[in-house]
Design a protein around this motif. Structure first.
Motif, PDB file in Angstrom:
ATOM      1  N   UNK A   1      65.887  -8.769 -48.328  1.00 53.92           N
ATOM      2  CA  UNK A   1      66.105  -8.642 -49.781  1.00 53.92           C
ATOM      3  C   UNK A   1      67.012  -7.466 -50.099  1.00 53.92           C
ATOM      4  N   UNK A   2      66.783  -6.367 -49.398  1.00 53.24           N
ATOM      5  CA  UNK A   2      67.603  -5.171 -49.611  1.00 53.24           C
ATOM      6  C   UNK A   2      69.055  -5.470 -49.218  1.00 53.24           C
ATOM      7  N   UNK A   3      69.223  -6.140 -48.073  1.00 48.66           N
ATOM      8  CA  UNK A   3      70.577  -6.499 -47.634  1.00 48.66           C
ATOM      9  C   UNK A   3      71.251  -7.412 -48.646  1.00 48.66           C
ATOM     10  N   UNK A   4      70.518  -8.383 -49.152  1.00 47.79           N
ATOM     11  CA  UNK A   4      71.081  -9.308 -50.140  1.00 47.79           C
ATOM     12  C   UNK A   4      71.535  -8.546 -51.386  1.00 47.79           C
ATOM     13  N   UNK A   5      70.744  -7.587 -51.815  1.00 48.44           N
ATOM     14  CA  UNK A   5      71.094  -6.795 -52.998  1.00 48.44           C
ATOM     15  C   UNK A   5      72.346  -5.949 -52.720  1.00 48.44           C
ATOM     16  N   UNK A   6      72.392  -5.313 -51.542  1.00 50.75           N
ATOM     17  CA  UNK A   6      73.561  -4.496 -51.196  1.00 50.75           C
ATOM     18  C   UNK A   6      74.819  -5.359 -51.096  1.00 50.75           C
ATOM     19  N   UNK A   7      74.687  -6.547 -50.515  1.00 51.52           N
ATOM     20  CA  UNK A   7      75.851  -7.413 -50.374  1.00 51.52           C
ATOM     21  C   UNK A   7      76.298  -7.964 -51.725  1.00 51.52           C
ATOM     22  N   UNK A   8      75.352  -8.241 -52.601  1.00 55.18           N
ATOM     23  CA  UNK A   8      75.706  -8.663 -53.955  1.00 55.18           C
ATOM     24  C   UNK A   8      76.442  -7.542 -54.676  1.00 55.18           C
ATOM     25  N   UNK A   9      75.955  -6.320 -54.525  1.00 51.96           N
ATOM     26  CA  UNK A   9      76.620  -5.161 -55.130  1.00 51.96           C
ATOM     27  C   UNK A   9      78.003  -4.953 -54.519  1.00 51.96           C
ATOM     28  N   UNK A  10      78.130  -5.187 -53.213  1.00 50.93           N
ATOM     29  CA  UNK A  10      79.423  -5.059 -52.554  1.00 50.93           C
ATOM     30  C   UNK A  10      80.398  -6.100 -53.083  1.00 50.93           C
ATOM     31  N   UNK A  11      79.920  -7.329 -53.264  1.00 54.58           N
ATOM     32  CA  UNK A  11      80.768  -8.382 -53.807  1.00 54.58           C
ATOM     33  C   UNK A  11      81.232  -8.018 -55.219  1.00 54.58           C
ATOM     34  N   UNK A  12      80.337  -7.488 -56.017  1.00 54.78           N
ATOM     35  CA  UNK A  12      80.703  -7.045 -57.370  1.00 54.78           C
ATOM     36  C   UNK A  12      81.760  -5.941 -57.306  1.00 54.78           C
ATOM     37  N   UNK A  13      81.579  -5.007 -56.376  1.00 55.54           N
ATOM     38  CA  UNK A  13      82.542  -3.909 -56.222  1.00 55.54           C
ATOM     39  C   UNK A  13      83.920  -4.446 -55.815  1.00 55.54           C
ATOM     40  N   UNK A  14      83.935  -5.437 -54.946  1.00 53.75           N
ATOM     41  CA  UNK A  14      85.204  -6.053 -54.545  1.00 53.75           C
ATOM     42  C   UNK A  14      85.889  -6.653 -55.767  1.00 53.75           C
ATOM     43  N   UNK A  15      85.124  -7.345 -56.595  1.00 53.49           N
ATOM     44  CA  UNK A  15      85.688  -7.969 -57.795  1.00 53.49           C
ATOM     45  C   UNK A  15      86.291  -6.931 -58.744  1.00 53.49           C
ATOM     46  N   UNK A  16      85.708  -5.730 -58.740  1.00 47.46           N
ATOM     47  CA  UNK A  16      86.230  -4.650 -59.591  1.00 47.46           C
ATOM     48  C   UNK A  16      87.351  -3.870 -58.910  1.00 47.46           C
ATOM     49  N   UNK A  17      87.644  -4.206 -57.661  1.00 42.66           N
ATOM     50  CA  UNK A  17      88.689  -3.490 -56.930  1.00 42.66           C
ATOM     51  C   UNK A  17      88.215  -2.207 -56.285  1.00 42.66           C
ATOM     52  N   UNK A  18      86.910  -1.996 -56.244  1.00 39.84           N
ATOM     53  CA  UNK A  18      86.332  -0.786 -55.655  1.00 39.84           C
ATOM     54  C   UNK A  18      86.023  -1.054 -54.183  1.00 39.84           C
ATOM     55  N   UNK A  19      87.085  -1.174 -53.394  1.00 38.98           N
ATOM     56  CA  UNK A  19      86.933  -1.610 -52.009  1.00 38.98           C
ATOM     57  C   UNK A  19      86.217  -0.586 -51.131  1.00 38.98           C
ATOM     58  N   UNK A  20      86.483   0.693 -51.334  1.00 44.15           N
ATOM     59  CA  UNK A  20      85.820   1.711 -50.515  1.00 44.15           C
ATOM     60  C   UNK A  20      84.311   1.712 -50.741  1.00 44.15           C
TER      61      UNK A  20
END
Length: 90
Positions: free
Chosen positions: A7-26
């Motif tokens: 569940x924690x991994x899923x949340x982190x990966x969802x947040x990472x995907x959101x960050x990618x969409x915002x251009x926050x790649x780092x």
């Protein structure tokens, strides 16, 4: 414990995907690396990381990740298509 980690991994990966969409790649890479530290073969994390390399035009790195994903799962059509695209853009 594994369920909580999932569940924690899923949340982190969802947040990472959101960050990618915002251009926050780092920021996305930091979240993805956190997942990969405890689950180095997490296909979702590897796909996201490959996408970041692709966006940054780091096609050799993207190629390596998509090749790894295909080795992990030869039926992964998304990895195959992304691998083709990385080859075209090199």
């Amino acid at each position: 414990m594994k369920l909580l980690r999932g569940r924690r991994h899923a949340r982190w990966l969802s947040n990472a995907d959101d960050a990618i969409q915002r251009g926050e790649l780092d920021g996305a890479i930091e979240l993805i690396q956190t997942v990969l530290e405890s689950d180095e073969d997490n296909a979702d994390a590897l796909h996201l990381l490959g996408r970041i390399h692709f966006f940054r035009e780091e096609f050799d790195a993207a190629d390596a990740l998509y090749t790894r994903l295909r080795a992990m799962d030869p039926t992964d059509e998304v990895a195959l298509e992304n691998l083709r695209q990385a080859h075209i853009r090199r």
